[in-house]
Scaffold this active site. Sequence first.
Site, PDB file in Angstrom:
ATOM      1  N   GLY A  30       0.827  -1.200   0.000  1.00  0.00           N
ATOM      2  CA  GLY A  30       0.000   0.000   0.000  1.00  0.00           C
ATOM      3  C   GLY A  30       0.857   1.245   0.000  1.00  0.00           C
ATOM      4  N   LYS A  31       0.352   2.298  -0.596  1.00  0.00           N
ATOM      5  CA  LYS A  31       1.084   3.556  -0.670  1.00  0.00           C
ATOM      6  C   LYS A  31       0.080   4.685  -0.781  1.00  0.00           C
ATOM      7  CE  LYS A  31       4.921   5.722  -3.173  1.00  0.00           C
ATOM      8  NZ  LYS A  31       4.279   6.989  -3.540  1.00  0.00           N
ATOM      9  N   GLY A  35       2.407   7.715   3.451  1.00  0.00           N
ATOM     10  CA  GLY A  35       3.644   6.946   3.416  1.00  0.00           C
ATOM     11  C   GLY A  35       3.456   5.626   2.711  1.00  0.00           C
ATOM     12  N   ASP A 149     -16.652   6.192  11.843  1.00  0.00           N
ATOM     13  CA  ASP A 149     -16.338   6.055  10.416  1.00  0.00           C
ATOM     14  C   ASP A 149     -16.360   4.586   9.999  1.00  0.00           C
ATOM     15  OD1 ASP A 149     -15.799   7.002   7.875  1.00  0.00           O
ATOM     16  OD2 ASP A 149     -13.626   6.991   8.158  1.00  0.00           O
TER      17      ASP A 149
END
Length: 510
Positions: A30-31, A35, A149
């Site tokens: 993941g990016k 970060g 959320d």
Amino acid sequence: MDPHKKVALETEFFTEYGEASRYQIQEVIGKGSYGVVASAIDTHSGEKVAIKKINDVFEHVSDATRILREIKLLRLLRHPDIVEIKHVMLPPSRREFRDIYVVFELMESDLHQVIKANDDLTPEHYQFFLYQLLRGLKFIHTANVFHRDLKPKNILANSDCKLKICDFGLARVSFNDAPSAIFWTDYVATRWYRAPELCGSFFSKYTPAIDIWSIGCIFAEMLTGKPLFPGKNVVHQLDIMTDLLGTPPPEAIARIRNEKARRYLGNMRRKPPVPFTHKFPHVDPLALRLLHRLLAFDPKDRPSAEEALADPYFYGLANVDREPSTQPIPKLEFEFERRKITKEDVRELIYREILEYHPQMLQEYLRGGEQTSFMYPSGVDRFKRQFAHLEENYGKGEKGSPLQRQHASLPRERVPAPKKENGSHNHDIENRSIASLVTTLESPPTSQHEGSDYRNGTSQTGYSARSLLKSASISASKCIGMKPRNKSEYGESNNDTVDALSQKVAALHT
């Protein structure tokens, strides 16, 4: 992976963090603006983990505060249905660090991907998924925490049907004695999963019922494979809510805090509710009865998580001994929420939170130790170039390219500031497709080693979320038989869930 690339990967991700030698980086998963997330092997335990490097934590105090809040909550809310922080790496300097490395348990996907990739989920899947979500939410709410959320992307998933709630960056702790709280916030819940009392309102007095509404929306999405209330704006959101639920009564409208939304609903033509049996055909009446309770327009009519777990829909599955509560979080833990804090304040608070994962240094800190710099001598040489390598090679389609899900929870993408239908009450659970349930529970896996790779900590190169939870590759027995936690603090392993349910099914045939 090419050995030379592996070495480069392991020498560029961690920069100066000496503890990094404990973890063998595998690949980027993941990016984002925060970060990079990489999967790794913990050489101490052999477990696969997700390591999230959060860049420039203190660039904005609001983002740093959100990160602090989530790290703290995930330490305080340890539960099988909540994602776990396993470790936070000690920074090289107490006063000057900018990045944080958080080590999470590795999860394979999220509920959004599961719903999107699978059109053959069974009623047993729906029931067990909802059970886990409500069990985790009960624990969260007894700590006086509102998640705020909840949505499918914020629920991590494994192929053994284990779900874990994540993304607590927008959560809040209520310290009022009353079962409600007032928060000033720039963002509460993705619109599609936002309770009607929050529509258009940024200054809201609300209860844990806001999370119950979100769970109801998620449950409906499981049943249909698509979002229940995909509103384009606040007005459209209210329109599609009332199209299904009917125009709310005046007392429910009065609970809407936004004046324009309240006036809009008050002037709306009368709409009759749509029977849930029409909206959700072929769904278990008990499931629809519970869904109707979860989606009550008036928050006072929604059940608590504990009350929902006692619903007949979970007969034979729910067990109070496996649904623990916790104590309310002490006010002192979130004292920083009550005052304006500086960048230096939040840096010190995050450092103090990191020390919770380093007991010896925590004791020194509590004794008043003033050590402010403790550079690791071999850190720079070993990890200096790793982060650049990860950024350069992410998303180029190489072997082991990441799934879409950012598998760890912390933190989310940075968010800019904003410019009862009567169910079949006497429906007997014993008549609910018993033959199908027994067949599913007793069905063997498709292969001897099915599903074992991940649990044994070995790599699953080429794994796709599309294969997750397919009926051809996973049985309900495996779904319900979650991997037991070692030294469980809740008294019994999750295998007992299988035993209890299997005994119940067997009893139905005697």
